[in-house]
Scaffold this active site. Sequence first.
Site, PDB file in Angstrom:
ATOM      1  CB  CYS A   1      -0.960  -0.071   1.174  1.00  0.00           C
ATOM      2  SG  CYS A   1      -2.561   0.564   0.737  1.00  0.00           S
TER       3      CYS A   1
ATOM      4  CG  HIS B   1      -3.334  -3.168   4.396  1.00  0.00           C
ATOM      5  ND1 HIS B   1      -2.397  -2.569   5.212  1.00  0.00           N
ATOM      6  CD2 HIS B   1      -3.874  -2.181   3.643  1.00  0.00           C
ATOM      7  CE1 HIS B   1      -2.371  -1.275   4.963  1.00  0.00           C
ATOM      8  NE2 HIS B   1      -3.256  -1.001   4.018  1.00  0.00           N
TER       9      HIS B   1
ATOM     10  CD  GLU C   1      -0.495  -5.270   6.577  1.00  0.00           C
ATOM     11  OE1 GLU C   1      -0.398  -5.841   5.474  1.00  0.00           O
ATOM     12  OE2 GLU C   1      -0.874  -4.086   6.681  1.00  0.00           O
TER      13      GLU C   1
HETATM   14  N1  GLN Z   1      -3.922   6.249   1.208  1.00  0.00           N
HETATM   15  C1  GLN Z   1      -2.611   6.043   1.702  1.00  0.00           C
HETATM   16  C2  GLN Z   1      -1.631   6.998   1.050  1.00  0.00           C
HETATM   17  O1  GLN Z   1      -1.744   7.317  -0.087  1.00  0.00           O
HETATM   18  C3  GLN Z   1      -2.143   4.623   1.545  1.00  0.00           C
HETATM   19  C4  GLN Z   1      -3.128   3.693   2.168  1.00  0.00           C
HETATM   20  C5  GLN Z   1      -2.552   2.528   2.879  1.00  0.00           C
HETATM   21  O2  GLN Z   1      -1.359   2.396   3.043  1.00  0.00           O
HETATM   22  N2  GLN Z   1      -3.457   1.693   3.351  1.00  0.00           N
HETATM   23  O3  GLN Z   1      -0.749   7.428   1.715  1.00  0.00           O
END
Ligand code: GLN
Length: 216
Positions: free
Chosen positions: A78, A175, A177
Amino acid sequence: MKIGVLALQGAFREHEQVLGSLGARYTEVRQPEDLHGCDGLVLPGGETTTQRKLAQTYGLWEPMEKLGRQGMPILATCAGLILLAKRIDEEPGSSMDLLDIDVRRNAYGRQVFSFETPLTVPCLDGVHDPADSFRAIFIRAPRITRVGPAVTVLASHKEDPVAVEQGNILGLCFHPELTPDTRFHIYFLEKVRNREASRPGRGTAAGIRVTAGHGS
Ligand code: GLN
C-alpha cells in the site's frame, strides 16, 4: 536471515506479527544503522506523505533506495508500494523509482470505501482452487495506472493490477498482514532465502520452500 521492517508509521507491528509467526527474525528500522545485517525489507501501509517525510528526516530514504537497487528483496504494501513506484500521478518526482509502475493514491475513494475481495493469485500455493483465493483488504488503496515491461502482474482486481513483482520487489495494493493468510509473506521470505543462497559464501540450497499453512 533478518528482515528489516520500516517502523516509522503505519501497520508495521502487524507485519512483525506475521513474520514472527513464520519464525522469521526481524528488526524495526528507524535509522540507517538499523539496516545493517538485514537481508530483506518490509515497507508497511500507512500514510505515504508522513512515511516519506520521516524516512527523509531520519536519513533512511537514500540507504533504502540503494539497497533496493542492489537487489534487496522488498515487500511493499500500500503506502510502501506508492513509495517505490516510478511515478505517483499527483506528485511526480516524490517516489524511489524502484518499481516500474505509476500509481494514483486513494484511487478507490476514502476510508469508508475500503473493501475486501477474493483474489486469484496463481503464484501462491493452491490458488487454482477458487476456495483458496486470497482475501485481500484494500484500505484507501492506490490504483496502479501503468505497468512497465519488467513488471509481472501477480493478481488483478477487475481490470486493475493489484499485486506486482519486479525482480526481488513485491508490491501489493492491499494489506496481507491484516488477514490470517500468510502466503504472501511466505512468498517474500522465499525470495530472501533464494537471494541469500545465491550469494557467494552463503548456503547452496537455492529455492528452499517454506511450508506453512494459512488461515481461512
Ligand atoms: N492512502 C494512503 C496513502 O496514499 C495509503 C493507504 C494505505 O497504506 N493503506 O498514503
